[in-house]
Enzyme design. Structure first.
Site, PDB file in Angstrom:
ATOM      1  N   ASP A   2       1.107   5.935   8.984  1.00  0.00           N
ATOM      2  CA  ASP A   2       0.050   4.917   8.924  1.00  0.00           C
ATOM      3  C   ASP A   2       0.345   3.695   9.796  1.00  0.00           C
ATOM      4  O   ASP A   2       0.348   2.550   9.315  1.00  0.00           O
ATOM      5  CB  ASP A   2      -0.142   4.416   7.481  1.00  0.00           C
ATOM      6  CG  ASP A   2      -0.354   5.524   6.473  1.00  0.00           C
ATOM      7  OD1 ASP A   2      -0.892   6.569   6.853  1.00  0.00           O
ATOM      8  OD2 ASP A   2       0.013   5.314   5.301  1.00  0.00           O
ATOM      9  N   GLU A  19     -11.091   7.476   5.308  1.00  0.00           N
ATOM     10  CA  GLU A  19     -10.122   6.388   5.110  1.00  0.00           C
ATOM     11  C   GLU A  19      -9.608   5.935   6.473  1.00  0.00           C
ATOM     12  O   GLU A  19     -10.046   6.410   7.508  1.00  0.00           O
ATOM     13  CB  GLU A  19      -8.949   6.854   4.232  1.00  0.00           C
ATOM     14  CG  GLU A  19      -8.141   7.984   4.847  1.00  0.00           C
ATOM     15  CD  GLU A  19      -7.056   8.542   3.937  1.00  0.00           C
ATOM     16  OE1 GLU A  19      -6.945   8.133   2.767  1.00  0.00           O
ATOM     17  OE2 GLU A  19      -6.307   9.426   4.407  1.00  0.00           O
TER      18      GLU A  19
HETATM   19  O1  FUB Z   1       0.063   6.711   3.289  1.00  0.00           O
HETATM   20  C1  FUB Z   1      -0.739   6.826   2.145  1.00  0.00           C
HETATM   21  C2  FUB Z   1      -2.149   7.130   2.511  1.00  0.00           C
HETATM   22  O2  FUB Z   1      -2.198   8.358   3.218  1.00  0.00           O
HETATM   23  C3  FUB Z   1      -2.773   6.133   3.463  1.00  0.00           C
HETATM   24  O3  FUB Z   1      -3.128   4.940   2.883  1.00  0.00           O
HETATM   25  C4  FUB Z   1      -3.887   6.974   3.965  1.00  0.00           C
HETATM   26  O4  FUB Z   1      -4.549   6.462   5.063  1.00  0.00           O
HETATM   27  C5  FUB Z   1      -3.179   8.273   4.245  1.00  0.00           C
HETATM   28  O5  FUB Z   1      -2.530   8.253   5.483  1.00  0.00           O
END
Ligand code: FUB
Length: 322
Positions: free
Chosen positions: A15, A224
């Site tokens: 991320d 997301e």
């Molecule tokens: O790293 C945890 C979660 O997984 C992140 O917040 C999302 O975007 C995904 O990558």
């Protein structure tokens, strides 16, 4: 074929949020670790407990990467429950504001903020999460057009965005189906103090070429990992499509949108459920930072990568193979 580089082969980080501060690129990733042997749709396998910051000397494809150590841990956060997910940072008037999603003790994601005089810390955590905050994957964008800071956020499934309608928690979360409009990311302008929202968060519309909202069954719909950048005066919102495993983008002529869907930035990465990225300019070239799980073979032990990103003459991003 895009040349790619693993940035931190000795550890698991994911991320990436990358910004240029003091003449160097700084990377703020999530810090994965091998905490389980199974995964679920709630994302319990992402049980991260701290953040490191890294700098790159010069060219992201070749420059030395330096680990400046832990900048924030669960123990530093008075309201902490569990799971430090994707963070982001911005500088304003010489102060650095690190924004992070974390579940509180009721297992609800909130936005925390920690402040420092330096991009490599030490960071001091505010005692409470930001009022009115929810869900995950905060990306803070400084718009040079009006000198305002805009926070993009949200993630469905384990990211809890389906639990909110008009910024209020609902008793019965609902995930749209089929031809219903997909859930949208949110944007909010930050107050001058950078630790409050200046307004109510708004939904960011992502429309197809005919001006219709992308539907829930559209493989390119938002899931997301919002990121905002500007190229030749246009606003580029990029995001993960989650269970269809792509990074896509849409463009607009202002930070609130509506945005028009444009295409795929990154095709599905190998050996990884999640995909998550940021897009950054450095010394006249553009770069995509992202992660995959090839080195570990486990979707919750991800490794950071970088490659160059190119636009065509009309400003379309050329698709990168994952
Ligand atoms: O790293 C945890 C979660 O997984 C992140 O917040 C999302 O975007 C995904 O990558």
């Amino acid at each position: 074929m895009h040349m790619k580089r693993y940035l931190i082969p000795e550890d698991y980080h994911a991320d990436p949020s990358v910004h240029a501060f003091n003449g160097k690129l700084h990377i703020y990733p999530s810090h994965d670790w091998d905490c389980t042997d199974s995964e679920n749709d709630n994302g319990d396998q992402y049980d991260m407990k701290d953040y490191h910051v890294f700098t790159i000397d010069g060219d992201p494809m070749t420059g030395k990467v330096t680990d400046h150590g832990v900048i924030l841990s669960l123990e530093d956060i008075p309201w902490a429950g569990r799971q430090l997910w994707d963070c982001d940072i911005q500088e304003r008037d010489g102060k650095y504001y690190l924004y992070f999603p974390l579940k509180d003790r009721n297992d609800i994601f909130r936005m925390g903020v920690a402040i420092s005089d330096s991009p490599v810390g030490p960071f001091r955590c505010m005692p409470y999460p930001i009022h009115g905050s929810y869900s995950i994957d905060y990306a803070c964008f400084h718009d040079d057009a009006d000198d305002e800071y805009y926070m993009y956020f949200g993630g469905i499934w384990g990211g809890q965005l389906q639990r909110y309608v008009d910024n209020k928690a609902v008793e019965a979360p609902y995930l749209p189906q089929g031809k219903e409009p997909a859930i949208l990311p949110r944007v909010v302008r930050m107050a001058k103090n950078m630790v409050e929202f200046a307004e109510e968060p708004r939904a960011v519309e992502i429309l197809d070429a005919d001006g219709r909202l992308l539907t829930a069954d559209n493989p390119y719909r938002f899931f997301e990992a919002s990121w905002m950048h500007k190229y030749q005066g246009k606003y580029y919102l990029s995001y993960s499509t989650g269970d269809t495993h792509m990074i896509c983008y849409a463009t607009a002529d202002n930070p609130y949108g509506p945005f028009t869907y444009q295409g795929v930035v990154l095709t599905p990465v190998k050996a990884g459920w999640t995909t998550h990225h940021c897009i950054v300019e450095w010394e006249g070239k553009w770069y995509l930072f992202h992660h995959d799980s090839v080195p570990s073979g486990k979707s919750w032990c991800r490794s950071l990568k970088v490659c160059e990103l190119h636009y065509d003459a009309d400003g379309h991003i050329l698709t990168i193979e994952g």
